[in-house]
Design a protein around this motif. Sequence first.
Motif, mmCIF file in Angstrom:
data_model
loop_
_atom_site.group_PDB
_atom_site.id
_atom_site.type_symbol
_atom_site.label_atom_id
_atom_site.label_comp_id
_atom_site.label_asym_id
_atom_site.label_seq_id
_atom_site.Cartn_x
_atom_site.Cartn_y
_atom_site.Cartn_z
ATOM 1 N N THR A 198 0.825 -1.203 0.000
ATOM 2 C CA THR A 198 0.000 0.000 0.000
ATOM 3 C C THR A 198 0.864 1.260 0.000
ATOM 4 O OG1 THR A 198 -1.743 -1.163 1.207
ATOM 5 C CG2 THR A 198 -1.807 1.244 1.248
ATOM 6 N N LEU A 199 1.905 1.240 0.813
ATOM 7 C CA LEU A 199 2.798 2.393 0.912
ATOM 8 C C LEU A 199 3.445 2.703 -0.432
ATOM 9 C CD1 LEU A 199 4.403 4.439 2.729
ATOM 10 C CD2 LEU A 199 6.130 2.645 2.946
ATOM 11 N N PHE A 200 3.999 1.688 -1.077
ATOM 12 C CA PHE A 200 4.728 1.921 -2.323
ATOM 13 C C PHE A 200 3.796 2.227 -3.499
ATOM 14 C CE2 PHE A 200 8.177 -0.971 -0.404
ATOM 15 C CZ PHE A 200 8.804 0.132 0.178
ATOM 16 N N ALA A 201 2.495 2.000 -3.312
ATOM 17 C CA ALA A 201 1.531 2.331 -4.365
ATOM 18 C C ALA A 201 1.007 3.758 -4.252
ATOM 19 C CB ALA A 201 0.358 1.356 -4.320
ATOM 20 N N ILE A 202 1.341 4.433 -3.146
ATOM 21 C CA ILE A 202 0.882 5.811 -2.949
ATOM 22 C C ILE A 202 1.536 6.726 -3.989
ATOM 23 C CG2 ILE A 202 1.002 7.793 -1.372
ATOM 24 C CD1 ILE A 202 0.766 5.813 0.944
ATOM 25 N N ARG A 203 0.760 7.654 -4.532
ATOM 26 C CA ARG A 203 1.297 8.610 -5.508
ATOM 27 C C ARG A 203 2.025 9.726 -4.755
ATOM 28 N NH1 ARG A 203 -0.630 8.187 -10.631
ATOM 29 N NH2 ARG A 203 -0.332 10.404 -11.008
ATOM 30 N N ALA A 204 3.145 9.357 -4.186
ATOM 31 C CA ALA A 204 3.953 10.284 -3.393
ATOM 32 C C ALA A 204 5.048 10.892 -4.259
ATOM 33 C CB ALA A 204 4.568 9.543 -2.210
ATOM 34 N N PRO A 205 5.614 12.032 -3.835
ATOM 35 C CA PRO A 205 6.737 12.619 -4.574
ATOM 36 C C PRO A 205 7.907 11.649 -4.682
ATOM 37 C CG PRO A 205 5.848 14.200 -3.009
ATOM 38 C CD PRO A 205 5.168 12.890 -2.721
ATOM 39 N N LEU A 206 8.703 11.832 -5.727
ATOM 40 C CA LEU A 206 9.823 10.931 -5.982
ATOM 41 C C LEU A 206 10.777 10.869 -4.798
ATOM 42 C CD1 LEU A 206 11.469 9.138 -7.902
ATOM 43 C CD2 LEU A 206 12.456 11.232 -8.876
ATOM 44 N N ARG A 207 11.019 12.003 -4.139
ATOM 45 C CA ARG A 207 11.935 12.009 -2.981
ATOM 46 C C ARG A 207 11.452 11.057 -1.901
ATOM 47 N NH1 ARG A 207 12.032 17.572 -0.087
ATOM 48 N NH2 ARG A 207 9.840 16.958 0.035
ATOM 49 N N GLU A 208 10.145 11.117 -1.567
ATOM 50 C CA GLU A 208 9.620 10.264 -0.507
ATOM 51 C C GLU A 208 9.653 8.795 -0.921
ATOM 52 O OE1 GLU A 208 9.760 13.564 0.921
ATOM 53 O OE2 GLU A 208 8.275 13.669 -0.691
ATOM 54 N N GLN A 209 9.279 8.495 -2.161
ATOM 55 C CA GLN A 209 9.318 7.107 -2.605
ATOM 56 C C GLN A 209 10.749 6.556 -2.566
ATOM 57 O OE1 GLN A 209 7.375 4.709 -3.294
ATOM 58 N NE2 GLN A 209 5.328 5.537 -3.630
ATOM 59 N N THR A 210 11.707 7.369 -2.980
ATOM 60 C CA THR A 210 13.107 6.922 -2.961
ATOM 61 C C THR A 210 13.567 6.659 -1.536
ATOM 62 O OG1 THR A 210 13.529 8.273 -4.936
ATOM 63 C CG2 THR A 210 15.445 7.477 -3.722
ATOM 64 N N LEU A 211 13.224 7.564 -0.628
ATOM 65 C CA LEU A 211 13.609 7.389 0.780
ATOM 66 C C LEU A 211 12.977 6.138 1.358
ATOM 67 C CD1 LEU A 211 14.939 8.420 3.378
ATOM 68 C CD2 LEU A 211 12.908 9.847 3.763
#
Length: 269
Positions: free
Chosen positions: A138-151
């Motif tokens: 669920t977390l990795f499917a969130i449409r979050a900014p690239l910085r947050e996904q990378t972190l």
Amino acid sequence: MSSTQPVEYAVAVERYLAASHLSTGSLRVYRIALATWAWALADRSAPVGPDRRRARPPVLPLALLDHPDAAGRFRGAVARRAADADPRTLNRELSILRAAVTWWRTQGWIDTDPTTDLRPLPLPASGSGPLTPEDLRTLFAIRAPLREQTLWHLLHESHAPIETVLALDADDLDLIHRRTRPSAGADLRWQAGTARLLPLHLVGRTAGPLFLTDRRAPANTPAPDRCPHTGRARLSYRRAAELSTACTRHPDWTLRRLRTGTDSVRPAT
């Protein structure tokens, strides 16, 4: 009673902060919190997200704190913010407001305490173990900014402490071999998810902090914590946690819970 009683709320805020002997970082947090409560006194909703830090709060007389409606306006503001704010953040801001009101009363600048009936929000039960596989999907499917996904991916795949990851610089990374260089100070390794995101996140940056704030760094920021390409500052743990919670809306999905599995962080040799 002070002989130089301020008329404006903002002036009273600065007088309080000047007398508080807080660190530079704490001063910033207190100033943002107290500016946010100015919107409540004006019976207006405060801006949210990054706009809250940039918006100029309304100019108000400090005497509004003695108005019979002040307590109700604060209660309304708490109810509105509770819908989308981290309870810990809101409780901290309530504490900051109470401390300022108490100090202003001791100066004789106001007579009443409109925060008396404000109660801290209950905190959600916070898990201490790693996120479940379903939570991670669920977390990795969130449409979050690239910085947050990378972190998030780097924390999960390297099993590294958040402080170690935020201390990394762009030139610490060996992208081809999916690991940090020997000069990095710690041996981190990652997998395909991080390997896919890191080049996109760096976009040609070869030096400076790996994870950056959205704003340019203050003039007094040490050179190692400033990006030579963008002028932005190294992302702090507090800000990284705020951004993550804002994206996930799950206060218990902390950054530390992404560090799963056997610890694979070793001193670099």
